[in-house]
Design a protein around this motif. Structure first.
Motif, PDB file in Angstrom:
ATOM      1  N   ASN A 235       0.662  -1.599   0.239  1.00 46.21           N
ATOM      2  CA  ASN A 235      -0.051  -0.193  -0.093  1.00 46.21           C
ATOM      3  C   ASN A 235       0.947   1.114   0.469  1.00 46.21           C
ATOM      4  O   ASN A 235       1.770   1.289   1.236  1.00 46.21           O
ATOM      5  CB  ASN A 235      -1.034   0.359   1.262  1.00 46.21           C
ATOM      6  CG  ASN A 235      -1.720   1.520   1.274  1.00 46.21           C
ATOM      7  OD1 ASN A 235      -1.571   2.223   1.512  1.00 46.21           O
ATOM      8  ND2 ASN A 235      -3.045   1.286   1.857  1.00 46.21           N
ATOM      9  N   ASP A 308      -6.440  -4.592  -1.629  1.00 42.37           N
ATOM     10  CA  ASP A 308      -7.572  -4.721  -1.631  1.00 42.37           C
ATOM     11  C   ASP A 308      -8.158  -5.923  -2.661  1.00 42.37           C
ATOM     12  O   ASP A 308      -9.103  -5.898  -2.817  1.00 42.37           O
ATOM     13  CB  ASP A 308      -8.457  -3.408  -1.235  1.00 42.37           C
ATOM     14  CG  ASP A 308      -7.561  -2.327  -3.226  1.00 42.37           C
ATOM     15  OD1 ASP A 308      -6.626  -2.763  -2.961  1.00 42.37           O
ATOM     16  OD2 ASP A 308      -7.919  -2.058  -3.607  1.00 42.37           O
ATOM     17  N   GLN A 339      -2.285 -11.795   2.499  1.00 45.18           N
ATOM     18  CA  GLN A 339      -3.622 -11.599   1.841  1.00 45.18           C
ATOM     19  C   GLN A 339      -3.861 -12.140   0.445  1.00 45.18           C
ATOM     20  O   GLN A 339      -5.225 -12.189   0.211  1.00 45.18           O
ATOM     21  CB  GLN A 339      -3.999 -10.077   1.301  1.00 45.18           C
ATOM     22  CG  GLN A 339      -3.901  -9.358   2.879  1.00 45.18           C
ATOM     23  CD  GLN A 339      -5.438  -9.665   3.667  1.00 45.18           C
ATOM     24  OE1 GLN A 339      -6.469  -9.603   2.828  1.00 45.18           O
ATOM     25  NE2 GLN A 339      -5.109  -9.506   4.901  1.00 45.18           N
TER      26      GLN A 339
END
Length: 380
Positions: A235, A308, A339
């Motif tokens: 990120n 995301d 993730q």
């Protein structure tokens, strides 16, 4: 084909030091010549002046590889409204294609463009030498020029891959000459190239910021079968704030969440006046990401993440990172792995100082990174 190898202490400021190592190891600068001027660089203006001076001297002496390197990197820290920025970018690019013309004249490399929205994405294609093992789509990152990846492209082609190397929005000439800023929806330019070139079963490799952009594209396009993140990049906003003390990081996150535009802008403009690197980071970032203020730029950075969409990535994934990367702390790899819940396989390679590969994107030992990717492809 051989690549420069070595990590050098050329400047006490770590950002200048990395870019000087990049100048030597990736771009063709002469180590001793670069070392001789490094101590004269204290500001971004000094950077510009010294590298143009080296470029002029190398050009006069017909040392074309060195001249291309110095001119190319001279514009790195220039303000985007400095007319010399585009002038020296163009000078470096023109010299590059003149100097390496043989690669294009004998069709070792093809050069073409692909329409994307209102611009043209430049593409270089190096076809495999010998039996074809697969197809690679290759791109850079935040301050990328695809000419810098010319020889890695050729290295992959020598080892049996068709390699499509491209610049997307926010990169190289697409930004400097066509004025197209970055998009976090990287699946769009990638998809345009896959469509135009009729490609399937593609290995997508992204360098630096490309370590976030490439996985994002893979999350949305199943024509990508394998993805290489040549730098951990979970990120962009988190990375930008990571080195702040925890209380400051929490405060900044709160100010962004509560949309304290005026306060954040005031704080950032104050820092930009004091720190030449911060001045470059924000002024160039605002330009390249089409953000009118520091606040808008920081808000936009949160869009540039893979976290995301990571659960949507189902391909084989290779993550490469350096233990002493001064941009991105090595430990962030664990967030990415956590993730990637649905990836077919995940491989992490952490490079060390002993390998001269511990810096950002293994700039100190490019061949080791390339060989690591090739070995991984052979195993998956």
């Amino acid at each position: 084909m051989t690549f420069q190898k070595g990590l050098y202490s050329l400047h006490p400021e770590e950002n200048y030091n990395f870019q000087l190592n990049r100048l030597v190891n990736w771009d063709g600068g002469d180590l001793e010549e670069v070392r001789s001027v490094a101590g004269m660089i204290h500001t971004n203006s000094d950077w510009k002046q010294q590298l143009i001076r080296l470029g002029d001297r190398a050009l006069a002496q017909e040392r074309m590889e060195n001249a291309i390197a110095y001119y190319r990197m001279s514009e790195f820290f220039m303000s985007d409204d400095d007319p010399d920025k585009r002038a020296y970018y163009k000078k470096a690019v023109d010299l590059f294609y003149a100097y390496y013309a043989d690669y294009f004249e004998d069709h070792t490399v093809e050069r073409f463009s692909v329409p994307f929205e209102e611009v043209q994405l430049p593409v270089l294609l190096a076809r495999s030498r010998g039996a074809k093992k697969g197809t690679i789509l290759f791109h850079g990152g935040n301050d990328s020029y695809f000419e810098e990846l010319f020889f890695p492209m050729l290295y992959f082609s020598e080892h049996g891959y068709d390699v499509y190397l491209f610049e997307g929005p926010g990169q190289g000439g697409v930004l400097r000459e066509q004025g197209k800023p970055f998009t976090h929806r990287w699946e769009q330019p990638v998809g345009a190239i896959l469509d135009a070139c009729h490609l399937e079963d593609v290995i997508l490799i992204g360098v630096s910021l490309g370590g976030m952009l490439a996985p994002r594209a893979a999350a949305f396009d199943r024509r990508i079968s394998h993805v290489v993140a040549w730098s951990i990049f979970p990120n962009f906003l988190e990375i930008s704030l990571y080195d702040l003390p925890k209380p400051a990081r929490l405060l900044f996150s709160f100010l962004l969440k509560t949309k304290q535009r005026w306060l954040i802008n005031r704080m950032m403009y104050s820092e930009m006046k004091k720190d030449p690197f911060m001045q470059w980071v924000f002024s160039h970032g605002m330009y390249a990401y089409d953000a009118p203020t520091p606040y808008a730029y920081l808000r936009k950075l949160n869009d540039f993440q893979m976290m995301d969409v990571a659960p949507q990535i189902t391909q084989d994934v290779l993550l490469l990172h350096g233990k002493q990367d001064h941009f991105i702390h090595w430990s962030l790899y664990s967030e990415v792995v956590e993730q990637l819940k649905n990836a077919r396989s995940i491989t992490v390679r952490l490079f060390t100082q002993q390998e001269a590969a511990s810096n950002h994107c293994q700039c100190g030992n490019t061949q080791l990174a390339l060989d690591t990717i090739l070995h991984w492809l052979a195993t998956v």
